[in-house]
Design a protein around this motif. Structure first.
Motif, PDB file in Angstrom:
ATOM      1  N   ASP A 102       0.816  -1.218   0.000  1.00 13.20           N
ATOM      2  CA  ASP A 102       0.000   0.000   0.000  1.00 13.20           C
ATOM      3  C   ASP A 102       0.848   1.266   0.000  1.00 13.20           C
ATOM      4  OD1 ASP A 102      -2.248  -1.571  -0.044  1.00 13.20           O
ATOM      5  OD2 ASP A 102      -2.878  -1.110   2.011  1.00 13.20           O
ATOM      6  N   ASP A 103       1.968   1.256   0.718  1.00 10.60           N
ATOM      7  CA  ASP A 103       2.825   2.448   0.741  1.00 10.60           C
ATOM      8  C   ASP A 103       3.395   2.735  -0.646  1.00 10.60           C
ATOM      9  OD1 ASP A 103       2.362   2.890   3.432  1.00 10.60           O
ATOM     10  OD2 ASP A 103       4.196   1.863   4.081  1.00 10.60           O
ATOM     11  N   GLY A 104       3.807   1.686  -1.353  1.00 12.51           N
ATOM     12  CA  GLY A 104       4.313   1.864  -2.714  1.00 12.51           C
ATOM     13  C   GLY A 104       3.237   2.391  -3.648  1.00 12.51           C
ATOM     14  N   LYS A 105       2.022   1.903  -3.490  1.00 16.71           N
ATOM     15  CA  LYS A 105       0.897   2.376  -4.321  1.00 16.71           C
ATOM     16  C   LYS A 105       0.581   3.837  -4.010  1.00 16.71           C
ATOM     17  CE  LYS A 105      -1.368  -2.114  -4.983  1.00 16.71           C
ATOM     18  NZ  LYS A 105      -0.449  -2.571  -5.929  1.00 16.71           N
ATOM     19  N   ARG A 106       0.597   4.206  -2.730  1.00 18.29           N
ATOM     20  CA  ARG A 106       0.328   5.608  -2.372  1.00 18.29           C
ATOM     21  C   ARG A 106       1.341   6.538  -3.033  1.00 18.29           C
ATOM     22  NH1 ARG A 106      -1.274   3.124   2.466  1.00 18.29           N
ATOM     23  NH2 ARG A 106      -3.463   3.612   2.878  1.00 18.29           N
ATOM     24  N   ILE A 107       2.585   6.155  -2.991  1.00 13.95           N
ATOM     25  CA  ILE A 107       3.636   6.976  -3.612  1.00 13.95           C
ATOM     26  C   ILE A 107       3.410   7.051  -5.116  1.00 13.95           C
ATOM     27  CG2 ILE A 107       6.110   7.074  -4.141  1.00 13.95           C
ATOM     28  CD1 ILE A 107       6.530   5.839  -1.270  1.00 13.95           C
ATOM     29  N   GLU A 114       0.464   9.297  -5.930  1.00 13.15           N
ATOM     30  CA  GLU A 114       0.780  10.718  -5.728  1.00 13.15           C
ATOM     31  C   GLU A 114       1.674  11.238  -6.853  1.00 13.15           C
ATOM     32  OE1 GLU A 114       1.158  14.617  -4.456  1.00 13.15           O
ATOM     33  OE2 GLU A 114      -0.417  13.139  -4.169  1.00 13.15           O
TER      34      GLU A 114
END
Length: 164
Positions: free
Chosen positions: A120-125, A128
């Motif tokens: 999820d953190d990679g997808k958020r980045i 953005e």
């Protein structure tokens, strides 16, 4: 007269919605008479939650946005489009319907942020960064003098913005 822009991606859940939201956001902020819409050839039915998150994080209200078919924009009662932009390679390769008004067409491809690695953190980045990249191109689009440009000049300017 309002210049309408249709932004297409296959599922109309992420990149095309980011484009629609960013173009409408910047047009309102800059007082430009441009209106964005988005659609897909095979709409997924829901907006990608990461797209919603990155737009909400920058203060853009997405309550009126939905995933919809490009067929809504191909009928005789549809708003006349000045520009149609594809933002994913799949949509660019598909045979599009006839668009009333014969709009200028351009492809501005972006990698699918849904495919980003890193959970999820990679997808958020990735979402953005995609939002920022699309937003920058929308600012370039809004700098164009739509009212005075011929279709040929507009086509050339949009191709320059695409980097092709």
């Amino acid at each position: 007269m309002t210049s309408n822009v249709l932004i297409l991606c296959t599922h109309n859940s992420a990149r095309s919605v980011l484009g629609e939201a960013m173009l409408n956001h910047w047009a309102a902020k800059l007082g430009k008479n441009v209106r964005a819409f988005s659609a897909g050839s095979a709409p997924g039915g829901d907006l990608n939650p990461f797209a919603v998150e990155v737009l909400t994080n920058v203060g853009i209200d997405v309550s009126g946005y939905r995933s919809k078919s490009w067929d809504e924009f191909a009928g005789k009662d549809a708003p006349s489009m000045r520009v149609v932009i594809t933002v994913c390679d799949n949509a660019a390769a598909e045979t599009c319907p006839y668009w009333p008004g014969s709009p200028v067409k351009v492809h501005w491809g972006y990698a699918d942020p849904s495919d980003a690695r890193g959970g999820d953190d990679g997808k958020r980045i990735a979402f953005e960064l995609t939002r920022q990249a699309i937003g920058y191109r929308m600012l370039q689009l809004l700098a164009l003098p739509f009212e005075t440009m011929s279709d040929a000049d507009l086509q050339q300017a949009l191709t320059v913005i695409s980097g092709s």
